[in-house]
Design a protein around this motif. Structure first.
Motif, PDB file in Angstrom:
ATOM      1  N   TYR A 196     -26.623 -20.447 -12.927  1.00  0.00           N
ATOM      2  CA  TYR A 196     -26.553 -21.796 -12.340  1.00  0.00           C
ATOM      3  C   TYR A 196     -27.376 -21.859 -11.056  1.00  0.00           C
ATOM      4  N   TRP A 197     -27.260 -20.798 -10.226  1.00  0.00           N
ATOM      5  CA  TRP A 197     -28.040 -20.777  -8.985  1.00  0.00           C
ATOM      6  C   TRP A 197     -29.542 -20.874  -9.301  1.00  0.00           C
ATOM      7  N   LEU A 198     -29.993 -20.059 -10.295  1.00  0.00           N
ATOM      8  CA  LEU A 198     -31.426 -20.006 -10.626  1.00  0.00           C
ATOM      9  C   LEU A 198     -31.926 -21.378 -11.099  1.00  0.00           C
TER      10      LEU A 198
ATOM     11  N   GLN B  20     -30.692 -24.295 -10.299  1.00  0.00           N
ATOM     12  CA  GLN B  20     -30.754 -25.208  -9.157  1.00  0.00           C
ATOM     13  C   GLN B  20     -31.941 -24.867  -8.255  1.00  0.00           C
ATOM     14  N   ARG B  21     -32.185 -23.573  -8.057  1.00  0.00           N
ATOM     15  CA  ARG B  21     -33.277 -23.146  -7.168  1.00  0.00           C
ATOM     16  C   ARG B  21     -34.612 -23.640  -7.736  1.00  0.00           C
ATOM     17  N   ARG B  22     -34.781 -23.464  -9.064  1.00  0.00           N
ATOM     18  CA  ARG B  22     -36.041 -23.900  -9.700  1.00  0.00           C
ATOM     19  C   ARG B  22     -36.216 -25.401  -9.573  1.00  0.00           C
TER      20      ARG B  22
ATOM     21  N   ALA C  70     -26.183 -25.644   5.874  1.00  0.00           N
ATOM     22  CA  ALA C  70     -27.135 -24.536   6.085  1.00  0.00           C
ATOM     23  C   ALA C  70     -28.203 -24.911   7.090  1.00  0.00           C
ATOM     24  N   GLY C  71     -28.434 -26.229   7.250  1.00  0.00           N
ATOM     25  CA  GLY C  71     -29.643 -26.631   7.951  1.00  0.00           C
ATOM     26  C   GLY C  71     -29.483 -27.138   9.360  1.00  0.00           C
ATOM     27  N   HIS C  72     -28.263 -27.107   9.930  1.00  0.00           N
ATOM     28  CA  HIS C  72     -28.267 -27.644  11.293  1.00  0.00           C
ATOM     29  C   HIS C  72     -27.777 -26.681  12.367  1.00  0.00           C
TER      30      HIS C  72
ATOM     31  N   ILE D 285     -25.747 -11.825  10.034  1.00  0.00           N
ATOM     32  CA  ILE D 285     -25.119 -10.913   9.065  1.00  0.00           C
ATOM     33  C   ILE D 285     -25.117 -11.608   7.697  1.00  0.00           C
ATOM     34  N   SER D 286     -25.160 -10.844   6.648  1.00  0.00           N
ATOM     35  CA  SER D 286     -24.989 -11.443   5.317  1.00  0.00           C
ATOM     36  C   SER D 286     -24.338 -10.393   4.423  1.00  0.00           C
ATOM     37  N   ASP D 287     -24.023 -10.778   3.207  1.00  0.00           N
ATOM     38  CA  ASP D 287     -23.435  -9.752   2.341  1.00  0.00           C
ATOM     39  C   ASP D 287     -23.810  -9.954   0.884  1.00  0.00           C
ATOM     40  N   ARG D 288     -23.629  -8.916   0.129  1.00  0.00           N
ATOM     41  CA  ARG D 288     -23.857  -8.934  -1.311  1.00  0.00           C
ATOM     42  C   ARG D 288     -22.823  -7.999  -1.950  1.00  0.00           C
ATOM     43  N   VAL D 289     -22.562  -8.201  -3.256  1.00  0.00           N
ATOM     44  CA  VAL D 289     -21.650  -7.307  -3.976  1.00  0.00           C
ATOM     45  C   VAL D 289     -22.415  -6.613  -5.094  1.00  0.00           C
TER      46      VAL D 289
ATOM     47  N   PRO E 143     -35.205 -13.247   9.589  1.00  0.00           N
ATOM     48  CA  PRO E 143     -34.429 -14.387  10.094  1.00  0.00           C
ATOM     49  C   PRO E 143     -34.007 -15.330   8.973  1.00  0.00           C
ATOM     50  N   PHE E 144     -34.802 -15.381   7.898  1.00  0.00           N
ATOM     51  CA  PHE E 144     -34.484 -16.300   6.802  1.00  0.00           C
ATOM     52  C   PHE E 144     -34.047 -15.540   5.549  1.00  0.00           C
ATOM     53  N   GLY E 145     -33.609 -14.279   5.702  1.00  0.00           N
ATOM     54  CA  GLY E 145     -33.257 -13.483   4.533  1.00  0.00           C
ATOM     55  C   GLY E 145     -34.524 -13.044   3.811  1.00  0.00           C
ATOM     56  N   ALA E 146     -34.398 -12.699   2.512  1.00  0.00           N
ATOM     57  CA  ALA E 146     -35.572 -12.254   1.744  1.00  0.00           C
ATOM     58  C   ALA E 146     -35.232 -12.255   0.267  1.00  0.00           C
TER      59      ALA E 146
ATOM     60  N   PRO F 176     -35.310 -13.453  -3.756  1.00  0.00           N
ATOM     61  CA  PRO F 176     -35.163 -14.758  -4.412  1.00  0.00           C
ATOM     62  C   PRO F 176     -34.265 -15.709  -3.640  1.00  0.00           C
ATOM     63  N   ARG F 177     -33.363 -15.186  -2.791  1.00  0.00           N
ATOM     64  CA  ARG F 177     -32.454 -16.074  -2.064  1.00  0.00           C
ATOM     65  C   ARG F 177     -32.914 -16.330  -0.636  1.00  0.00           C
ATOM     66  N   LEU F 178     -34.208 -16.111  -0.409  1.00  0.00           N
ATOM     67  CA  LEU F 178     -34.800 -16.479   0.886  1.00  0.00           C
ATOM     68  C   LEU F 178     -34.441 -17.934   1.199  1.00  0.00           C
ATOM     69  N   CYS F 179     -34.204 -18.207   2.472  1.00  0.00           N
ATOM     70  CA  CYS F 179     -33.853 -19.574   2.893  1.00  0.00           C
ATOM     71  C   CYS F 179     -34.839 -20.581   2.309  1.00  0.00           C
ATOM     72  N   ILE F 180     -34.326 -21.568   1.605  1.00  0.00           N
ATOM     73  CA  ILE F 180     -35.220 -22.551   0.981  1.00  0.00           C
ATOM     74  C   ILE F 180     -35.802 -23.494   2.037  1.00  0.00           C
TER      75      ILE F 180
HETATM   76  C1  HEM Z   1     -33.362 -21.560  12.050  1.00  0.00           C
HETATM   77  C2  HEM Z   1     -32.933 -22.153  10.952  1.00  0.00           C
HETATM   78  C3  HEM Z   1     -32.454 -21.442   9.719  1.00  0.00           C
HETATM   79  C4  HEM Z   1     -32.126 -20.127   9.528  1.00  0.00           C
HETATM   80  C5  HEM Z   1     -32.163 -19.004  10.549  1.00  0.00           C
HETATM   81  C6  HEM Z   1     -31.715 -19.980   8.141  1.00  0.00           C
HETATM   82  C7  HEM Z   1     -31.345 -18.782   7.558  1.00  0.00           C
HETATM   83  C8  HEM Z   1     -31.011 -18.627   6.219  1.00  0.00           C
HETATM   84  C9  HEM Z   1     -30.731 -17.359   5.589  1.00  0.00           C
HETATM   85  C10 HEM Z   1     -30.755 -15.995   6.262  1.00  0.00           C
HETATM   86  C11 HEM Z   1     -30.452 -17.615   4.286  1.00  0.00           C
HETATM   87  C12 HEM Z   1     -30.141 -16.579   3.200  1.00  0.00           C
HETATM   88  C13 HEM Z   1     -28.682 -16.176   3.244  1.00  0.00           C
HETATM   89  C14 HEM Z   1     -28.411 -14.953   2.388  1.00  0.00           C
HETATM   90  O1  HEM Z   1     -29.309 -14.344   1.842  1.00  0.00           O
HETATM   91  O2  HEM Z   1     -27.227 -14.607   2.269  1.00  0.00           O
HETATM   92  C15 HEM Z   1     -30.530 -19.053   4.093  1.00  0.00           C
HETATM   93  C16 HEM Z   1     -30.306 -19.695   2.908  1.00  0.00           C
HETATM   94  C17 HEM Z   1     -30.393 -21.059   2.748  1.00  0.00           C
HETATM   95  N1  HEM Z   1     -30.839 -21.976   3.679  1.00  0.00           N
HETATM   96 FE1  HEM Z   1     -31.436 -21.575   5.569  1.00  0.00          FE
HETATM   97  N2  HEM Z   1     -31.788 -21.195   7.523  1.00  0.00           N
HETATM   98  C18 HEM Z   1     -32.242 -22.118   8.446  1.00  0.00           C
HETATM   99  C19 HEM Z   1     -32.490 -23.455   8.234  1.00  0.00           C
HETATM  100  C20 HEM Z   1     -32.318 -24.101   7.045  1.00  0.00           C
HETATM  101  C21 HEM Z   1     -32.626 -25.490   6.805  1.00  0.00           C
HETATM  102  C22 HEM Z   1     -33.243 -26.436   7.840  1.00  0.00           C
HETATM  103  C23 HEM Z   1     -32.240 -25.770   5.525  1.00  0.00           C
HETATM  104  C24 HEM Z   1     -32.344 -27.047   4.744  1.00  0.00           C
HETATM  105  C25 HEM Z   1     -32.915 -28.129   5.153  1.00  0.00           C
HETATM  106  C26 HEM Z   1     -31.698 -24.543   4.960  1.00  0.00           C
HETATM  107  C27 HEM Z   1     -31.198 -24.414   3.693  1.00  0.00           C
HETATM  108  C28 HEM Z   1     -30.803 -23.226   3.118  1.00  0.00           C
HETATM  109  C29 HEM Z   1     -30.299 -23.127   1.752  1.00  0.00           C
HETATM  110  C30 HEM Z   1     -30.092 -24.278   0.776  1.00  0.00           C
HETATM  111  C31 HEM Z   1     -30.047 -21.760   1.521  1.00  0.00           C
HETATM  112  C32 HEM Z   1     -29.546 -21.131   0.234  1.00  0.00           C
HETATM  113  C33 HEM Z   1     -30.741 -20.721  -0.591  1.00  0.00           C
HETATM  114  C34 HEM Z   1     -30.403 -19.984  -1.872  1.00  0.00           C
HETATM  115  O3  HEM Z   1     -29.474 -19.157  -1.886  1.00  0.00           O
HETATM  116  O4  HEM Z   1     -31.107 -20.227  -2.843  1.00  0.00           O
HETATM  117  N3  HEM Z   1     -31.770 -23.550   5.906  1.00  0.00           N
HETATM  118  N4  HEM Z   1     -30.899 -19.652   5.282  1.00  0.00           N
END
Ligand code: HEM
Length: 436
Positions: A94-96, A98-100, A257-259, A317-321, A378-381, A383-387
């Motif tokens: 389901y995640w995949l 939605q991501r696509r 996630a985004g604010h 911090i983050s986690d996985r199983v 900072p944004f993970g890495a 396939p689940r890198l921050c979108i």
């Molecule tokens: C400084 C700002 C941000 C940081 C540091 C950040 C960081 C992250 C990180 C580390 C993850 C991955 C979490 C994991 O692997 O467990 C993530 C996922 C996500 N972020 Fe961000 N984020 C930021 C801003 C945003 C913004 C502005 C949005 C949307 C407008 C957003 C939407 C998402 C979404 C939807 C996911 C889940 C993606 C997925 O699992 O497919 N993030 N974020």
């Protein structure tokens, strides 16, 4: 050679340590990381954890063998019962799917359309920005929330509805953190009505979003905002759009996630610039009189934000199983083990970064930038890198440029305390603010 789980704490020491960690999460983890060389295990009886700041293991879990690692119930169940099943809270097929569906809407050329909305929101915000001794954190929190709301809905969302959404997002994070830290009290949260109260707030937030979606469906015009993007997205196989409830799930995820992540990064950036006047001066000089698209690409501004997120990663911090038994280097990783990824530790690891605790934005410049992909997350890495990573960087540099051209900041009288909750929040960021 027989592989075994990483060294660490047996059952009773683990219980004592867990208590210590609730009081001082970062300090306790740093102490264990230095004692066990960057990776250690914790045995909580029903649950085994491996905590790590090892660059190789983190890369392995997030990227090279990501298929064996899912998000843990903290995000999927604890957060999911309030936010529904969206990108952040789903796993597997389901995640995949939605991501696509949603990924193309966040491509750089798509989010260009949102820069003007971001800039307008920032300009309005700065018109009334106070000078003197100011706690910038709550102000930046509100700005980051307004940016997400405005880029999602473009149209004016009434103040009462904005407030209802903001309160829900903040209350739900606080409640989830209490559930995670006090699993033995979950029965009490249920009995005392606290769980119900938060579920009702979630239902209220969904009603607000539902009414905004219905308004949009009646309105024939195009808005080029994130809501248009979500409503217009079509599944490749079926050509169908998301249902209304799916769109609501994804909007709640974008809101949460985004604010706060952005508000934290901006607050820490201003705090660091206030303490490093030369860096502030250089960033100001490098970003004078730029067009909006030049601001987004400006290296000096981007480097300030990157370096701030190295020292204060909002997602600390983050986690996985582990889905199946696995092994990495000398370690075995039994099925069901929770891998706790300590980004904060890796970003400050003196083995990986020279002068690791100093604020030096130029370490990210093209000349100095060594291969940081494996030590900077900072944004993970994977396939689940921050979108929203490109969106977030654009929003942060647009704010930073406008702010430092108008205002000067110096350290305030009180130093911030770090509050490592779901994100790495400061309790307050007191600065002396003057007009330039
Ligand atoms: C400084 C700002 C941000 C940081 C540091 C950040 C960081 C992250 C990180 C580390 C993850 C991955 C979490 C994991 O692997 O467990 C993530 C996922 C996500 N972020 Fe961000 N984020 C930021 C801003 C945003 C913004 C502005 C949005 C949307 C407008 C957003 C939407 C998402 C979404 C939807 C996911 C889940 C993606 C997925 O699992 O497919 N993030 N974020």
């Amino acid at each position: 050679m027989n592989k075994s789980i990483p060294p660490g704490y047996s059952f009773f020491p683990s219980m004592v340590r867990t208590y210590k960690q609730t009081k001082n999460p970062i300090g306790t983890m740093q102490e264990s990381m230095s004692r066990f060389n960057g990776t250690y295990s914790v045995n909580l009886g029903m649950m085994r954890m491996i905590a790590t700041q090892d660059a190789g293991l983190i890369e392995y879990v997030l990227k090279s063998n990501h298929r064996n690692y899912h998000k843990s119930p903290i995000q999927t169940e604890y957060l999911g019962k309030f936010l529904g099943k969206g990108l952040l809270t789903a796993n597997g097929d389901y995640w995949l799917k939605q991501r696509r569906l949603i990924q193309p809407g966040f491509h750089t050329e798509k989010i260009h359309a949102l820069y003007a909305t971001i800039k307008r929101t920032v300009d309005e915000f700065l018109l009334t920005f106070p000078t003197g001794d100011v706690d910038v954190y709550p102000l930046l929190h509100k700005l980051a929330f307004d940016i997400v709301i405005n880029t999602l809905f473009t149209v004016n969302v009434p103040a009462a509805q904005r407030q209802q959404l903001a309160t829900f997002i903040s209350d739900v994070q606080e409640y989830v953190m209490r559930e995670v830290r006090n699993p033995h009290k979950r029965w009490w949260f249920r009995l005392s009505g606290e769980l119900r109260e938060n579920l009702d707030k979630a239902a209220g937030a969904r009603d607000v979003i539902r009414s905004l979606i219905r308004q949009r469906k009646q309105d024939q015009g195009r808005h080029n905002d994130l809501l248009d993007m979500l409503l217009e997205a079509r599944y490749e196989e079926s050509g169908q759009p998301m249902t209304e409830e799916q769109v609501i799930d994804e909007i709640l995820i974008i809101l949460i996630a985004g604010h706060e992540t952005t508000a934290n990064a901006l607050s820490w950036s201003l705090y660091l610039l206030a303490h490093h006047p030369d860096e502030l001066r250089m960033a100001r000089e490098a970003s004078r009189s730029l067009e909006l698209h030049q601001v987004v690409g400006n290296e000096a501004l981007n480097n300030v934000i990157r370096e701030s997120m190295r020292l204060y990663p909002p997602a600390w911090i983050s986690d996985r199983v582990a889905l199946e038994n696995d092994a990495y280097a000398d370690f075995s990783i039994p099925k069901g083990t929770v891998i706790v990824i300590f980004y904060y530790g890796l970003h400050r690891d003196a083995h990986e970064w020279s002068d690791a605790l100093s604020f030096k934005p130029s370490r990210f410049s093209k000349e100095h930038n060594k291969d940081i992909k494996k030590i900077y997350y900072p944004f993970g890495a994977g396939p689940r890198l921050c979108i929203g990573n490109n969106f977030a960087m654009a929003e942060m540099v647009i704010f930073l440029q406008s702010f430092i051209q108008m205002f000067h900041v110096e350290p305030g009288n009180i130093e911030p305390n770090i509050k490592p909750l779901v994100t790495l929040r400061p309790d307050k960021v007191m600065l002396k603010v003057k007009t330039v």
